[in-house]
Design a protein around this motif. Structure first.
Motif, PDB file in Angstrom:
ATOM      1  N   ARG A  12       0.837  -1.201   0.000  1.00  0.00           N
ATOM      2  CA  ARG A  12       0.000   0.000   0.000  1.00  0.00           C
ATOM      3  C   ARG A  12       0.871   1.251   0.000  1.00  0.00           C
ATOM      4  O   ARG A  12       1.838   1.326   0.751  1.00  0.00           O
ATOM      5  CB  ARG A  12      -0.866   0.050   1.272  1.00  0.00           C
ATOM      6  CG  ARG A  12      -1.914  -1.038   1.381  1.00  0.00           C
ATOM      7  CD  ARG A  12      -2.432  -1.102   2.821  1.00  0.00           C
ATOM      8  NE  ARG A  12      -3.369  -2.195   2.988  1.00  0.00           N
ATOM      9  CZ  ARG A  12      -4.697  -2.061   3.081  1.00  0.00           C
ATOM     10  NH1 ARG A  12      -5.234  -0.858   3.064  1.00  0.00           N
ATOM     11  NH2 ARG A  12      -5.474  -3.115   3.209  1.00  0.00           N
ATOM     12  N   PHE A  44       0.449   5.014   1.029  1.00  0.00           N
ATOM     13  CA  PHE A  44      -0.481   5.857   1.780  1.00  0.00           C
ATOM     14  C   PHE A  44      -0.379   7.312   1.325  1.00  0.00           C
ATOM     15  O   PHE A  44       0.718   7.802   1.034  1.00  0.00           O
ATOM     16  CB  PHE A  44      -0.163   5.808   3.276  1.00  0.00           C
ATOM     17  CG  PHE A  44      -0.311   4.439   3.888  1.00  0.00           C
ATOM     18  CD1 PHE A  44      -1.461   3.697   3.693  1.00  0.00           C
ATOM     19  CD2 PHE A  44       0.697   3.903   4.662  1.00  0.00           C
ATOM     20  CE1 PHE A  44      -1.606   2.436   4.254  1.00  0.00           C
ATOM     21  CE2 PHE A  44       0.568   2.641   5.238  1.00  0.00           C
ATOM     22  CZ  PHE A  44      -0.581   1.916   5.028  1.00  0.00           C
ATOM     23  N   HIS A  83      -5.792   4.348   0.097  1.00  0.00           N
ATOM     24  CA  HIS A  83      -4.460   3.781  -0.064  1.00  0.00           C
ATOM     25  C   HIS A  83      -4.340   3.370  -1.522  1.00  0.00           C
ATOM     26  O   HIS A  83      -5.284   2.872  -2.108  1.00  0.00           O
ATOM     27  CB  HIS A  83      -4.272   2.565   0.845  1.00  0.00           C
ATOM     28  CG  HIS A  83      -4.501   2.881   2.302  1.00  0.00           C
ATOM     29  ND1 HIS A  83      -4.692   1.914   3.254  1.00  0.00           N
ATOM     30  CD2 HIS A  83      -4.566   4.072   2.946  1.00  0.00           C
ATOM     31  CE1 HIS A  83      -4.845   2.489   4.428  1.00  0.00           C
ATOM     32  NE2 HIS A  83      -4.790   3.805   4.281  1.00  0.00           N
TER      33      HIS A  83
END
Lengths: 304, 304
Positions: free
Chosen positions: A59, A61, B31
């Motif tokens: 991921r 962010f 995300h």
């Protein structure tokens, strides 16, 4: 071998003169050059190439995260001085006129704002834990994440930026799985950074816990050997941490409700590669002319 | 040809199911997957490849900027509802105990914070103007910059993220130079986006000025044709702007003290390529399996 620069001021001045970073009106806030960015992306790629768990979720962010999840990390209790809370305006025309009147008088117009549902993350894995399955499987959870961390500590030391990027490998599972993750990744991280020509070593470390109670927490963290930093000498003043490997015990498992099969809170560990710090170390070590860096280093960074 | 999705909800659900983005607890905060990131970097590279002024300075901004410079943009006057102000804690042990007591009672602990010297940028070129030479040369200044914009407008429309990236080409100079920049870049931008298989067109547009006065400012901006957007149909609901070309008149020249040789305030223009919006448009148009995208599109994005 001595450090490449005598002081952080010398290092910062060399980077600014070399066009690698641009200083701004606020200490610790820098504009980055394309050289900095492409090196940083090369570092990220090199870090990603160290992955050992195939297919682990990754991921990226954004630089903001949900306030409620941030509060669960307890960062406000342990590191209040580093936190960045975001305020927004939710009023109408009338409230706006009042705000502008205060602004024009040089007063605190932000008193007319209200807390947003988002804040700045202080550590890159903070936005992760609230998005994991709460029933942790027997093998544990392996996660990768990349993002921005804000820590309010204005400084002219180029190693102390107010906002910077980290790539993390996170493990959530049993205490044994978490400790193994921390220790194996520390070795793997040191080797990966050495491939970039950085004379890196590990040191037991503690986080900068706040205040009088914090002093005890820091001593406890150091005594329990929960945290190791990967450090390199960029100046003669003090070593610079360019990554850290951390065992959180059941801190995040407890507060985010992540359970093992027996119902007990999961433990966790993460290794963080400080992408901006590693870029800094590379420029300090190999110079501001990226094209002239050692061929082997450029190959690891996928820089033509 | 119809839009690829009926509604923004359909588009968001397809992206979440495809693993392209991850939803979080807060609307508009996502995300990103590695696919999203590598596409976005490919878009940035494609945008950078359109440069026409050799050796123009390039800056990557961090997601925070000096508060004083932000105030000079007048954004708080025109778009207060979108602003993100940052608060920090500057007290000692005693003030921290008071803050924690409020936090534990579920009160507004942020009342114990104070405004930081930084805020979130609302537009990517905002951090630029305070760092330019104030004597603008005869050929004007050509600058490129990339960074994050925060706009507080929580929404489940995946085109309306709370924080997103833009790459900008900025010109500061005479009115003629600025207008030429806006118009030439609009054409260049449309062509570059069409190369990515996006059926993009231009539309006169206005910014979402706040309140009653704002309505007049928006009409004026539209009437004066100061702003053009590059739009594409991703859903049947409304077109999505994936870039914009803007003439600021002397707004930034005046407030940041940028002068032409005759002492008058410089004019400026910018074209912004919405990197996250373009990535969104590519996934909406070509699907969530990047490997299956048209070879020509992948070639422009340098995706193997």
């Amino acid at each position: 071998m001595g450090a490449p620069y005598a002081t952080p001021d010398d290092l910062r001045e060399a980077l600014v003169e070399g066009g690698t970073i641009f200083q701004t009106a606020v200490d610790g806030v820098y504009h980055r050059s394309w050289d900095w960015e492409r090196v940083l992306r090369g570092v990220e790629g090199h870090v990603m190439a160290q992955a050992v768990v195939e297919g682990a979720p990754r991921r990226w962010f954004p630089p903001i995260m949900p306030r409620e999840e941030f509060l669960k990390t307890d960062y406000v209790r342990s590191f209040p001085d580093l936190v960045g809370s975001i305020d927004v305006f939710t009023g109408g025309d009338k409230e706006h006129r009042a705000l502008l009147a205060v602004l024009e008088d040089g007063g605190d117009w932000t008193a007319h704002l209200t807390p947003a549902e988002v804040v700045l993350p202080s550590s890159v894995c903070h936005p992760l834990y609230g998005n994991l399955p709460t029933d942790v499987p027997a093998d544990g959870l392996d996660e990768e994440c990349s993002g921005w961390s804000f820590r309010h500590e204005p400084s002219l030391d180029p190693a102390r930026m107010q906002i910077f990027r980290i790539y993390e490998y996170v493990k959530v599972g049993t205490p044994e799985q978490s400790l193994a993750h921390r220790d194996e990744w520390l070795e793997r991280g040191l080797a990966a950074l050495q491939q970039l020509g950085l004379p890196v070593r590990s040191e037991a470390a503690n986080d900068p816990f706040f205040g009088r109670v914090g002093k005890m927490l820091a001593v406890n963290q150091l005594d329990s050997q929960l945290k190791y930093e990967m450090v390199v000498d960029l100046t003669d003043v003090k070593p610079t941490a360019i990554g850290s490997s951390n065992y959180h015990e059941d801190h995040f498992g407890e507060t985010f409700g992540l359970h093992l099969a027996d119902g007990s809170p999961a433990h966790s560990a993460c290794i963080g590669f400080g992408l901006d710090r590693i870029a800094l170390a590379l420029f300090a070590t190999h110079g501001t002319d990226v094209d002239a860096w050692p061929a082997e280093v450029k190959a690891h960074l996928a820089l033509a």
